[in-house]
Design an enzyme around this catalytic site. Structure first.
Site, short mmCIF file in Angstrom:
data_model
loop_
_atom_site.label_atom_id
_atom_site.label_comp_id
_atom_site.label_asym_id
_atom_site.label_seq_id
_atom_site.Cartn_x
_atom_site.Cartn_y
_atom_site.Cartn_z
N GLU A 162 17.01 22.87 -51.92
CA GLU A 162 15.73 23.26 -50.96
C GLU A 162 15.72 24.80 -51.00
OE1 GLU A 162 18.25 19.61 -49.15
OE2 GLU A 162 18.68 21.66 -50.43
N GLU A 221 22.32 11.08 -58.79
CA GLU A 221 23.44 10.21 -58.13
C GLU A 221 23.89 10.65 -56.77
OE1 GLU A 221 26.51 9.30 -56.68
OE2 GLU A 221 27.48 10.52 -57.88
N GLU A 251 27.15 11.11 -46.04
CA GLU A 251 26.78 12.41 -46.48
C GLU A 251 25.34 12.93 -46.57
OE1 GLU A 251 29.57 13.24 -49.72
OE2 GLU A 251 31.13 13.96 -48.17
#
Length: 250
Positions: free
Chosen positions: A26, A41, A50
């Site tokens: 980000e 992954e 999560e």
């Protein structure tokens, strides 16, 4: 890990071809406007634990070129019913009498926490029903908070102690599509399976069905955790239930 990755790239003669950038997706800036392929992954326990997929979707929307590829690009999560008397006794009923002490308040907490562990394929007693289907190329962050109905049909006479969730991922944007499964009857993976123990043990006969809905959303206080709820109904020959089960995966 990026420090070791830089050394590996250099030792294998790819320093002039592979660039490594350290930082949060980000926050980083790329030396290009668009990319052709995103590989990640991102899968967690119960597929979504999560919230790592959120970051992949951010990268997709910001950088993936039209017609670009994502690996993996498909994921499906399934639910089934299992017999698990011994493990439930060791993990849940254990709190009824801990060396002579009544510790049942901890039992209530244990019942709300899903267990990530390996489920013996022989313990699966129902068919499996898909509860979430994710297309990584088109899904949105909002799609990851879901409510899905399920109908599980017993394949033998047995006792239901828990529900079990697992997922499959596929790479379909290649010339020979491939994938993998985290099912109890597939090869072991570190994701194992996610087990939701029930307060009441159900006696079920072959052909009888457990119906209900399962809902999942990020916990409002910590979006890496998941709040999961099941509305479960069963009207069998020997057992009946109509209840709401609530869990938090953390």
């Amino acid at each position: 890990i990026i420090d070791q990755a830089e050394q590996i790239v250099s030792r294998n003669g790819f320093a002039d071809k592979i660039s490594l950038i350290k930082g949060k997706v980000e926050e980083v800036e790329l030396p290009v406007d668009k990319v052709d392929i995103i590989i990640s992954e991102w899968m967690g326990y119960f597929l979504l634990y999560e919230s790592m997929l959120d970051t992949v979707l951010f990268a997709r929307d910001k950088w993936l070129a039209p017609g670009g590829l994502m690996f993996p690009d498909k994921a499906v999560m399934y639910l089934c019913a299992i017999e698990d008397a011994q493990v439930k006794h060791d993990r849940i009923d254990f709190w009824d009498n801990v060396y002579g002490f009544d510790m049942t308040p901890l039992k209530e907490i244990a019942l709300t926490e899903p267990v990530v562990d390996v489920v013996d394929a022989n313990h699966v007693l129902s068919d499996s029903q898909p509860i979430l289907n994710v297309d990584i190329l088109t899904c949105t962050k909002e799609d990851l908070a879901f409510t899905s109905p399920f109908r599980l049909r017993a394949q033998r006479n047995d006792y239901v102690h828990a529900f079990c969730a697992y997922f499959e991922c596929a790479f379909t944007q290649v010339h020979k599509p491939i994938g993998f499964s985290t099912a109890p009857f597939a090869k072991y993976t570190h994701w194992k399976q996610t087990i939701f123990y029930t307060r009441q043990t159900l006696t079920i006969c072959e052909g009888e069905e457990i119906t209900g809905t399962i809902s999942c959303s990020p916990n409002p206080k910590n979006n890496r955790d998941l709040d999961i709820a099941m509305d479960v109904a069963f009207d069998g020959q020997h057992s009946k239930i109509n209840t709401k089960l609530e869990y938090r995966l953390r």
